[in-house]
Enzyme design. Structure first.
Site, PDB file in Angstrom:
ATOM      1  N   ASP A   1      43.043  31.375  47.859  1.00 49.19           N
ATOM      2  CA  ASP A   1      43.543  30.606  46.715  1.00 49.19           C
ATOM      3  C   ASP A   1      43.957  29.226  47.222  1.00 49.19           C
ATOM      4  O   ASP A   1      44.343  29.071  48.383  1.00 49.19           O
ATOM      5  CB  ASP A   1      44.741  31.317  46.068  1.00 49.19           C
ATOM      6  CG  ASP A   1      44.955  30.912  44.609  1.00 49.19           C
ATOM      7  OD1 ASP A   1      44.743  31.746  43.713  1.00 49.19           O
ATOM      8  OD2 ASP A   1      45.329  29.739  44.363  1.00 49.19           O
TER       9      ASP A   1
ATOM     10  N   LYS B   1      34.334  26.388  37.366  1.00 49.33           N
ATOM     11  CA  LYS B   1      33.414  27.459  37.810  1.00 49.33           C
ATOM     12  C   LYS B   1      32.171  26.845  38.464  1.00 49.33           C
ATOM     13  O   LYS B   1      31.730  27.299  39.517  1.00 49.33           O
ATOM     14  CB  LYS B   1      32.970  28.318  36.615  1.00 49.33           C
ATOM     15  CG  LYS B   1      34.098  29.042  35.892  1.00 49.33           C
ATOM     16  CD  LYS B   1      34.330  30.427  36.427  1.00 49.33           C
ATOM     17  CE  LYS B   1      35.389  31.158  35.624  1.00 49.33           C
ATOM     18  NZ  LYS B   1      36.000  32.259  36.348  1.00 49.33           N
TER      19      LYS B   1
ATOM     20  N   SER C   1      34.895  35.586  32.077  1.00 45.38           N
ATOM     21  CA  SER C   1      35.014  36.425  30.887  1.00 45.38           C
ATOM     22  C   SER C   1      33.837  36.228  29.943  1.00 45.38           C
ATOM     23  O   SER C   1      33.655  37.019  29.017  1.00 45.38           O
ATOM     24  CB  SER C   1      36.306  36.094  30.143  1.00 45.38           C
ATOM     25  OG  SER C   1      37.417  36.441  30.931  1.00 45.38           O
TER      26      SER C   1
ATOM     27  N   VAL D   1      38.352  32.246  39.686  1.00 45.35           N
ATOM     28  CA  VAL D   1      39.157  31.058  39.370  1.00 45.35           C
ATOM     29  C   VAL D   1      39.336  30.981  37.850  1.00 45.35           C
ATOM     30  O   VAL D   1      38.661  31.694  37.114  1.00 45.35           O
ATOM     31  CB  VAL D   1      38.520  29.759  39.945  1.00 45.35           C
ATOM     32  CG1 VAL D   1      38.341  29.874  41.457  1.00 45.35           C
ATOM     33  CG2 VAL D   1      37.202  29.422  39.269  1.00 45.35           C
TER      34      VAL D   1
ATOM     35  N   GLU E   1      39.282  30.256  33.836  1.00 45.20           N
ATOM     36  CA  GLU E   1      38.110  30.188  32.947  1.00 45.20           C
ATOM     37  C   GLU E   1      37.890  28.772  32.424  1.00 45.20           C
ATOM     38  O   GLU E   1      38.123  28.475  31.250  1.00 45.20           O
ATOM     39  CB  GLU E   1      38.302  31.193  31.796  1.00 45.20           C
ATOM     40  CG  GLU E   1      37.079  31.420  30.921  1.00 45.20           C
ATOM     41  CD  GLU E   1      36.037  32.346  31.539  1.00 45.20           C
ATOM     42  OE1 GLU E   1      36.145  32.694  32.729  1.00 45.20           O
ATOM     43  OE2 GLU E   1      35.104  32.710  30.814  1.00 45.20           O
TER      44      GLU E   1
ATOM     45  N   ASN F   1      33.811  41.296  25.580  1.00 50.18           N
ATOM     46  CA  ASN F   1      34.621  40.245  24.961  1.00 50.18           C
ATOM     47  C   ASN F   1      34.058  39.749  23.633  1.00 50.18           C
ATOM     48  O   ASN F   1      34.798  39.218  22.809  1.00 50.18           O
ATOM     49  CB  ASN F   1      34.825  39.089  25.939  1.00 50.18           C
ATOM     50  CG  ASN F   1      35.958  39.409  26.901  1.00 50.18           C
ATOM     51  OD1 ASN F   1      36.766  40.304  26.649  1.00 50.18           O
ATOM     52  ND2 ASN F   1      36.015  38.707  28.015  1.00 50.18           N
TER      53      ASN F   1
ATOM     54  N   MET G   1      43.707  38.531  38.180  1.00 45.01           N
ATOM     55  CA  MET G   1      42.516  39.337  38.445  1.00 45.01           C
ATOM     56  C   MET G   1      42.177  39.404  39.943  1.00 45.01           C
ATOM     57  O   MET G   1      41.924  40.483  40.474  1.00 45.01           O
ATOM     58  CB  MET G   1      41.320  38.776  37.663  1.00 45.01           C
ATOM     59  CG  MET G   1      41.489  38.845  36.162  1.00 45.01           C
ATOM     60  SD  MET G   1      41.833  40.505  35.539  1.00 45.01           S
ATOM     61  CE  MET G   1      40.278  41.327  35.821  1.00 45.01           C
TER      62      MET G   1
ATOM     63  N   HIS H   1      32.065  41.432  35.813  1.00 45.29           N
ATOM     64  CA  HIS H   1      33.210  41.251  34.933  1.00 45.29           C
ATOM     65  C   HIS H   1      34.116  42.473  35.011  1.00 45.29           C
ATOM     66  O   HIS H   1      33.694  43.585  34.703  1.00 45.29           O
ATOM     67  CB  HIS H   1      32.690  41.032  33.495  1.00 45.29           C
ATOM     68  CG  HIS H   1      33.752  40.723  32.495  1.00 45.29           C
ATOM     69  ND1 HIS H   1      33.627  41.025  31.153  1.00 45.29           N
ATOM     70  CD2 HIS H   1      34.963  40.126  32.634  1.00 45.29           C
ATOM     71  CE1 HIS H   1      34.709  40.625  30.529  1.00 45.29           C
ATOM     72  NE2 HIS H   1      35.534  40.083  31.396  1.00 45.29           N
TER      73      HIS H   1
HETATM   74  N1  LIG Z   1      43.260  38.105  32.856  1.00 45.61           N
HETATM   75  C1  LIG Z   1      42.341  38.922  32.375  1.00 45.61           C
HETATM   76  O1  LIG Z   1      42.601  39.887  31.659  1.00 45.61           O
HETATM   77  C2  LIG Z   1      40.890  38.735  32.735  1.00 45.61           C
HETATM   78  C3  LIG Z   1      40.022  39.798  32.546  1.00 45.61           C
HETATM   79  C4  LIG Z   1      38.687  39.648  32.920  1.00 45.61           C
HETATM   80  C5  LIG Z   1      38.237  38.457  33.445  1.00 45.61           C
HETATM   81  N2  LIG Z   1      39.126  37.420  33.596  1.00 45.61           N
HETATM   82  C6  LIG Z   1      38.599  36.181  34.172  1.00 45.61           C
HETATM   83  O2  LIG Z   1      39.007  36.132  35.545  1.00 45.61           O
HETATM   84  C7  LIG Z   1      39.141  34.765  35.946  1.00 45.61           C
HETATM   85  C8  LIG Z   1      40.524  34.568  36.534  1.00 45.61           C
HETATM   86  O3  LIG Z   1      41.481  34.892  35.541  1.00 45.61           O
HETATM   87  P1  LIG Z   1      42.993  35.241  35.920  1.00 45.61           P
HETATM   88  O4  LIG Z   1      43.571  35.856  34.694  1.00 45.61           O
HETATM   89  O5  LIG Z   1      43.042  35.966  37.214  1.00 45.61           O
HETATM   90  O6  LIG Z   1      43.574  33.768  36.108  1.00 45.61           O
HETATM   91  P2  LIG Z   1      44.909  33.328  36.908  1.00 45.61           P
HETATM   92  O7  LIG Z   1      45.283  32.014  36.362  1.00 45.61           O
HETATM   93  O8  LIG Z   1      45.909  34.430  36.931  1.00 45.61           O
HETATM   94  O9  LIG Z   1      44.391  33.144  38.418  1.00 45.61           O
HETATM   95  C9  LIG Z   1      43.506  32.132  38.795  1.00 45.61           C
HETATM   96  C10 LIG Z   1      43.838  31.746  40.232  1.00 45.61           C
HETATM   97  O10 LIG Z   1      42.835  30.848  40.678  1.00 45.61           O
HETATM   98  C11 LIG Z   1      43.476  29.883  41.496  1.00 45.61           C
HETATM   99  N3  LIG Z   1      42.604  28.724  41.596  1.00 45.61           N
HETATM  100  C12 LIG Z   1      42.515  27.644  40.780  1.00 45.61           C
HETATM  101  N4  LIG Z   1      41.568  26.807  41.234  1.00 45.61           N
HETATM  102  C13 LIG Z   1      41.046  27.383  42.359  1.00 45.61           C
HETATM  103  C14 LIG Z   1      40.037  26.995  43.274  1.00 45.61           C
HETATM  104  N5  LIG Z   1      39.365  25.862  43.133  1.00 45.61           N
HETATM  105  N6  LIG Z   1      39.775  27.825  44.321  1.00 45.61           N
HETATM  106  C15 LIG Z   1      40.461  28.973  44.479  1.00 45.61           C
HETATM  107  N7  LIG Z   1      41.440  29.383  43.634  1.00 45.61           N
HETATM  108  C16 LIG Z   1      41.704  28.603  42.584  1.00 45.61           C
HETATM  109  C17 LIG Z   1      44.806  29.631  40.834  1.00 45.61           C
HETATM  110  O11 LIG Z   1      45.731  29.080  41.772  1.00 45.61           O
HETATM  111  C18 LIG Z   1      45.183  31.031  40.378  1.00 45.61           C
HETATM  112  O12 LIG Z   1      45.962  31.709  41.340  1.00 45.61           O
HETATM  113  C19 LIG Z   1      38.864  33.923  34.689  1.00 45.61           C
HETATM  114  O13 LIG Z   1      37.504  33.557  34.678  1.00 45.61           O
HETATM  115  C20 LIG Z   1      39.139  34.900  33.560  1.00 45.61           C
HETATM  116  O14 LIG Z   1      38.444  34.571  32.378  1.00 45.61           O
HETATM  117  C21 LIG Z   1      40.440  37.531  33.280  1.00 45.61           C
END
Ligand SMILES: NC(=O)c1ccc[n+]([C@@H]2O[C@H](COP(=O)([O-])OP(=O)(O)OC[C@H]3O[C@@H](n4cnc5c(N)ncnc54)[C@H](O)[C@@H]3O)[C@@H](O)[C@H]2O)c1
Length: 251
Positions: free
Chosen positions: A37, A104, A126, A97, A99, A200, A18, A147
């Site tokens: 990151d 968070k 989410s 970051v 979920e 969701n 995301m 979101h």
């Molecule tokens: N994937 C989806 O379809 C989707 C859709 C809407 C919302 N979300 C939400 O978006 C958020 C991220 O999801 P994602 O799918 O991108 O996850 P992801 O795992 O692809 O990416 C998360 C990133 O955060 C990094 N990270 C971990 N700890 C960290 C920290 N302390 N500081 C900075 N970076 C850190 C990780 O290295 C990773 O690159 C979640 O809350 C998820 O619920 C995801």
């Protein structure tokens, strides 16, 4: 599209599926954007995805959706960094970051400490309570849910989640920025009792029922997906949606 001075500087925290797409969208909209990151690998992958990925800027130019000049301008505005201070020097910070509630909360505490006074802290959670995240800061009036849906570059979805404490100016700023990004923002109220706001919650109900159809032996995963695509003209079925959302729709 050119950079305009009224657009905020933005920090994106987390460069995964995301965060990388969100950073790309914001930079293309004209915002100076820093995407942070903790993982160098994630930063490298994000940089590659933004430039040459399936939803990256090169592909967008090839498809005639973005001019080469706009793509280059967006790339010049977007910086990937392993220094959180760079991402926190911003007026709007979008947290992406993983979920996990503990992560968070810890991240919001840290952002509150580092970000300039008055900066907006938005979460792409989410479904965790935005009031809960706001309570871990000293600026609940500047905390809001923003979101996004996957892939952020394509999806028009923008669920803007306000709490009872979110200031109207915060909501307006994020709603306007989402619109500036070409999204269709809808402002909704935070939920303390349920996971998942609107999109969701409804999606989860649908996926539970789809799983029940498989568990009862009525149909396979692939058959459920096919039936839903054909019946409702969805681009993808419920199980395909889950897979795509977690992998970033990579082919
Ligand atoms: N994937 C989806 O379809 C989707 C859709 C809407 C919302 N979300 C939400 O978006 C958020 C991220 O999801 P994602 O799918 O991108 O996850 P992801 O795992 O692809 O990416 C998360 C990133 O955060 C990094 N990270 C971990 N700890 C960290 C920290 N302390 N500081 C900075 N970076 C850190 C990780 O290295 C990773 O690159 C979640 O809350 C998820 O619920 C995801």
């Amino acid at each position: 599209m050119t950079t305009t001075s009224e657009l905020p500087r933005v920090g994106v925290i987390g460069a995964g599926v995301m965060g990388s797409g969100i950073a790309q969208v914001l930079a293309l909209a004209g915002c100076e954007t820093v995407c942070f990151d903790i993982s160098k690998e994630a930063l490298d992958e994000a940089g590659q995805a933004v430039r040459g990925g399936r939803y990256g800027l090169d592909r967008s130019v090839e498809l005639g959706k973005t001019s080469r000049d706009d793509a280059d301008a967006a790339l010049a505005r977007l910086h990937f960094s392993d220094d959180i201070a760079e991402a926190c020097a911003a007026e709007v910070i979008v947290e992406c970051v993983p979920e996990r509630l503990d992560l968070k909360i810890q991240t919001f505490r840290d952002l509150d400490r580092r970000a300039p006074e008055g900066a907006i802290l938005a979460s792409n959670t989410s479904g965790f309570s935005i009031a809960g995240l706001a309570a871990s800061t000293d600026r609940p009036e500047r905390v809001v849910g923003w979101h996004w849906a996957s892939p952020p570059v394509i999806s028009a979805f923008a669920e803007i989640v306000r709490t009872k404490q979110t200031d109207e100016s915060t909501v307006v700023a994020v709603r306007d920025l989402a619109a500036r990004c070409g999204k269709n923002p809808v402002v909704i109220n935070d939920t303390a009792m349920h996971w998942g706001f609107v999109a969701n919650r409804v999606y989860s109900a649908m996926i539970r029922e789809a799983a029940r159809c498989v568990d009862e032996g009525i149909a396979s995963h692939a058959e459920v997906d096919q039936l839903m695509v054909d019946c409702f003209r969805w681009p993808v079925g419920p199980f395909g949606m889950t897979k795509g959302a977690t992998t970033g729709w990579k082919k």
